[in-house]
Design an enzyme around this catalytic site. Sequence first.
Site, mmCIF file in Angstrom:
data_model
loop_
_atom_site.group_PDB
_atom_site.id
_atom_site.type_symbol
_atom_site.label_atom_id
_atom_site.label_comp_id
_atom_site.label_asym_id
_atom_site.label_seq_id
_atom_site.Cartn_x
_atom_site.Cartn_y
_atom_site.Cartn_z
ATOM 1 N N THR A 122 0.825 -1.216 0.000
ATOM 2 C CA THR A 122 0.000 0.000 0.000
ATOM 3 C C THR A 122 0.861 1.268 0.000
ATOM 4 O O THR A 122 2.009 1.249 0.468
ATOM 5 C CB THR A 122 -0.900 -0.007 1.267
ATOM 6 O OG1 THR A 122 -1.447 1.290 1.468
ATOM 7 C CG2 THR A 122 -0.115 -0.368 2.519
ATOM 8 N N ASP A 123 0.283 2.357 -0.487
ATOM 9 C CA ASP A 123 0.973 3.653 -0.422
ATOM 10 C C ASP A 123 1.033 4.185 1.013
ATOM 11 O O ASP A 123 1.768 5.129 1.310
ATOM 12 C CB ASP A 123 0.297 4.687 -1.340
ATOM 13 C CG ASP A 123 -1.164 4.956 -1.002
ATOM 14 O OD1 ASP A 123 -1.726 4.250 -0.136
ATOM 15 O OD2 ASP A 123 -1.751 5.883 -1.607
ATOM 16 N N GLU A 124 0.232 3.571 1.929
ATOM 17 C CA GLU A 124 0.156 4.098 3.297
ATOM 18 C C GLU A 124 1.471 3.931 4.058
ATOM 19 O O GLU A 124 1.689 4.577 5.078
ATOM 20 C CB GLU A 124 -1.021 3.465 4.051
ATOM 21 C CG GLU A 124 -2.317 3.691 3.300
ATOM 22 C CD GLU A 124 -3.588 3.336 4.053
ATOM 23 O OE1 GLU A 124 -3.581 3.345 5.277
ATOM 24 O OE2 GLU A 124 -4.593 3.062 3.370
ATOM 25 N N TYR A 149 -1.785 -0.472 10.996
ATOM 26 C CA TYR A 149 -1.923 -1.152 9.695
ATOM 27 C C TYR A 149 -0.735 -0.827 8.797
ATOM 28 O O TYR A 149 -0.043 -1.733 8.303
ATOM 29 C CB TYR A 149 -3.235 -0.733 9.001
ATOM 30 C CG TYR A 149 -3.259 -1.065 7.517
ATOM 31 C CD1 TYR A 149 -3.204 -2.383 7.073
ATOM 32 C CD2 TYR A 149 -3.316 -0.045 6.551
ATOM 33 C CE1 TYR A 149 -3.201 -2.690 5.704
ATOM 34 C CE2 TYR A 149 -3.321 -0.344 5.189
ATOM 35 C CZ TYR A 149 -3.265 -1.665 4.771
ATOM 36 O OH TYR A 149 -3.252 -1.962 3.423
ATOM 37 N N LYS A 153 2.344 -3.212 7.331
ATOM 38 C CA LYS A 153 2.628 -3.382 5.895
ATOM 39 C C LYS A 153 4.054 -2.914 5.585
ATOM 40 O O LYS A 153 4.755 -3.521 4.759
ATOM 41 C CB LYS A 153 1.614 -2.601 5.041
ATOM 42 C CG LYS A 153 0.202 -3.141 5.065
ATOM 43 C CD LYS A 153 0.044 -4.543 4.487
ATOM 44 C CE LYS A 153 0.228 -4.613 2.995
ATOM 45 N NZ LYS A 153 -0.133 -5.956 2.457
HETATM 46 P P1 NAD Z 1 -9.470 -7.516 2.373
HETATM 47 O O1 NAD Z 1 -9.454 -7.191 3.821
HETATM 48 O O2 NAD Z 1 -10.711 -7.274 1.583
HETATM 49 O O3 NAD Z 1 -9.091 -9.066 2.164
HETATM 50 C C1 NAD Z 1 -8.071 -9.692 2.864
HETATM 51 C C2 NAD Z 1 -8.173 -11.194 2.628
HETATM 52 O O4 NAD Z 1 -7.089 -11.826 3.314
HETATM 53 C C3 NAD Z 1 -9.462 -11.825 3.188
HETATM 54 O O5 NAD Z 1 -9.998 -12.733 2.254
HETATM 55 C C4 NAD Z 1 -8.997 -12.541 4.448
HETATM 56 O O6 NAD Z 1 -9.798 -13.678 4.771
HETATM 57 C C5 NAD Z 1 -7.581 -12.936 4.051
HETATM 58 N N1 NAD Z 1 -6.714 -13.148 5.215
HETATM 59 C C6 NAD Z 1 -6.553 -12.332 6.297
HETATM 60 N N2 NAD Z 1 -5.699 -12.878 7.170
HETATM 61 C C7 NAD Z 1 -5.279 -14.059 6.620
HETATM 62 C C8 NAD Z 1 -4.381 -15.064 7.034
HETATM 63 N N3 NAD Z 1 -3.722 -14.994 8.203
HETATM 64 N N4 NAD Z 1 -4.182 -16.124 6.213
HETATM 65 C C9 NAD Z 1 -4.832 -16.219 5.036
HETATM 66 N N5 NAD Z 1 -5.717 -15.308 4.600
HETATM 67 C C10 NAD Z 1 -5.927 -14.239 5.385
HETATM 68 O O7 NAD Z 1 -8.237 -6.746 1.761
HETATM 69 P P2 NAD Z 1 -8.076 -6.032 0.341
HETATM 70 O O8 NAD Z 1 -8.650 -4.680 0.414
HETATM 71 O O9 NAD Z 1 -8.537 -6.965 -0.721
HETATM 72 O O10 NAD Z 1 -6.485 -5.881 0.281
HETATM 73 C C11 NAD Z 1 -5.677 -6.929 -0.239
HETATM 74 C C12 NAD Z 1 -4.218 -6.526 -0.170
HETATM 75 O O11 NAD Z 1 -4.013 -5.323 -0.891
HETATM 76 C C13 NAD Z 1 -3.716 -6.241 1.257
HETATM 77 O O12 NAD Z 1 -2.417 -6.756 1.371
HETATM 78 C C14 NAD Z 1 -3.725 -4.724 1.359
HETATM 79 O O13 NAD Z 1 -2.735 -4.280 2.264
HETATM 80 C C15 NAD Z 1 -3.374 -4.347 -0.069
HETATM 81 N N6 NAD Z 1 -3.882 -3.047 -0.517
HETATM 82 C C16 NAD Z 1 -5.203 -2.733 -0.365
HETATM 83 C C17 NAD Z 1 -5.681 -1.506 -0.837
HETATM 84 C C18 NAD Z 1 -7.139 -1.136 -0.725
HETATM 85 O O14 NAD Z 1 -7.507 -0.017 -1.057
HETATM 86 N N7 NAD Z 1 -8.023 -2.027 -0.302
HETATM 87 C C19 NAD Z 1 -4.797 -0.612 -1.444
HETATM 88 C C20 NAD Z 1 -3.452 -0.964 -1.585
HETATM 89 C C21 NAD Z 1 -3.008 -2.201 -1.123
HETATM 90 P P1 TYD Z 2 -10.782 3.790 4.309
HETATM 91 O O1 TYD Z 2 -11.753 3.359 3.248
HETATM 92 O O2 TYD Z 2 -10.891 3.183 5.662
HETATM 93 O O3 TYD Z 2 -9.327 3.607 3.697
HETATM 94 P P2 TYD Z 2 -7.891 4.136 4.278
HETATM 95 O O4 TYD Z 2 -8.049 4.525 5.690
HETATM 96 O O5 TYD Z 2 -7.045 2.915 4.129
HETATM 97 O O6 TYD Z 2 -7.483 5.249 3.371
HETATM 98 O O7 TYD Z 2 -10.911 5.364 4.499
HETATM 99 C C1 TYD Z 2 -10.770 6.220 3.379
HETATM 100 C C2 TYD Z 2 -10.909 7.637 3.894
HETATM 101 O O8 TYD Z 2 -12.238 7.844 4.368
HETATM 102 C C3 TYD Z 2 -10.021 7.932 5.094
HETATM 103 O O9 TYD Z 2 -9.607 9.290 5.013
HETATM 104 C C4 TYD Z 2 -10.930 7.745 6.284
HETATM 105 C C5 TYD Z 2 -12.270 8.192 5.745
HETATM 106 N N1 TYD Z 2 -13.460 7.532 6.312
HETATM 107 C C6 TYD Z 2 -14.549 8.314 6.742
HETATM 108 O O10 TYD Z 2 -14.525 9.546 6.679
HETATM 109 N N2 TYD Z 2 -15.638 7.665 7.233
HETATM 110 C C7 TYD Z 2 -15.711 6.308 7.328
HETATM 111 O O11 TYD Z 2 -16.729 5.755 7.833
HETATM 112 C C8 TYD Z 2 -14.589 5.531 6.882
HETATM 113 C C9 TYD Z 2 -14.611 4.014 6.977
HETATM 114 C C10 TYD Z 2 -13.486 6.181 6.367
#
Ligand code: NAD
Ligand code: TYD
Length: 337
Positions: A122-124, A149, A153
């Site tokens: 992630t960019d975070e 988080y 990461k």
């Molecule tokens: P998500 O929370 O929707 O899904 C995570 C999945 O991992 C779930 O299916 C969960 O059951 C599985 N999981 C969790 N712990 C586990 C374990 N110990 N063993 C096996 N499986 C396990 O997450 P997402 O939003 O799909 O993100 C996927 C990846 O992409 C993550 O690594 C996250 O850091 C990265 N990422 C997400 C975003 C975003 O915007 N969602 C952006 C950049 C990077």
């Molecule tokens: P989120 O979807 O949790 O992603 P991330 O924290 O990983 O960026 O949140 C996106 C943005 O929205 C973040 O600035 C937090 C804000 N947010 C709200 O304002 N209300 C909400 O209920 C949630 C879940 C997030």
Amino acid sequence: MKLLVTGGAGFIGSNFIRYWLKTHPGDEIVNLDKLTYAGNLENLKEIEKNNNYKFVLGGITNVDVVGTLVSECDLIVHFAAESHVDRSITDAGAFVKTNVTGTQILLQAAKDHDKRFHHVSTDEVFGALALDSKDKFNENSPYDPRSPYSASKAASDHLVRSYFHTHKLDITISNCSNNFGPYQFPEKLIPLAITNVMEGKKIPVYGDGLYVRDWLYVDDHCRAIDLVLEKGKIGETYCIGGMTTDINNLEVAKKILKLLDKDEDMLEHVQDRPGHDRRYAIDWSKAKKELGFQPEHNFEEYLEQTVKWYQDNQEWWQKVKSGEYKEYYQKQYGSSS
Ligand code: NAD
Ligand code: TYD
């Protein structure tokens, strides 16, 4: 080719598996997922009978399961993680176990069996940018994670690089911005806002709402990972982001209300998130230059598509919000934990 995908029952992983089986129909995928609250096999219903797809219930911290599956695959695409910042604030333990220890166990197995490893990050990990700056994160940005988080990461990214430098493991890393699209768990801003409004509830806006994310439609992320696997240089990191320019949460929420034909009185300012990162923005020029990546789905149009998807798939998110989604796999697999 046989891919081991971890966390494939989550939001991005399930979109990636669907994407991959469509674009590489000759390849096989094994999906290793623990089915935490975020894992949902209904996300993969349309491909569960595909002969090239297999689901394995298990955690990435299980050394034996990981060792066997890694030995049988050609490459690993590692999505599995605890992914929600708010949950990491209330309980960071699972984040360290899965994101740090789990990644290390996978890396060790990849080293033992000499397998290519792609790490989805992630960019975070780079921290926060100022609201009034034009700065963007790139591959040389210093690490400065500010939530449990992003800290977990960041630790996993460092471990991945350490296996490259120390053990010559074939690794790549992608650091991507906030994704949105179908099958996103309704705890993240966009699906939470859409489904709340459809339920007649307000959209909780943290603090002043002037927080900026670099939104990317999930299919663009899947394609970026494909490009990294095909053209990425071993040992390298690629930053992946979208084409929005500094749109804040309040504006995102207002767009969702407009698409659902609702008034702004559905917005509710609530207490801010502790340590809330002000702004993320990604410079994806390296990915463009080296991989030919650029986002293809614009935010406005695909936010509308995403709203439509949640309108057309009410049963999916209602079951998630009520907790009923757990019954689907509990009947097949029993409890996951
Ligand atoms: P998500 O929370 O929707 O899904 C995570 C999945 O991992 C779930 O299916 C969960 O059951 C599985 N999981 C969790 N712990 C586990 C374990 N110990 N063993 C096996 N499986 C396990 O997450 P997402 O939003 O799909 O993100 C996927 C990846 O992409 C993550 O690594 C996250 O850091 C990265 N990422 C997400 C975003 C975003 O915007 N969602 C952006 C950049 C990077
Ligand atoms: P989120 O979807 O949790 O992603 P991330 O924290 O990983 O960026 O949140 C996106 C943005 O929205 C973040 O600035 C937090 C804000 N947010 C709200 O304002 N209300 C909400 O209920 C949630 C879940 C997030």
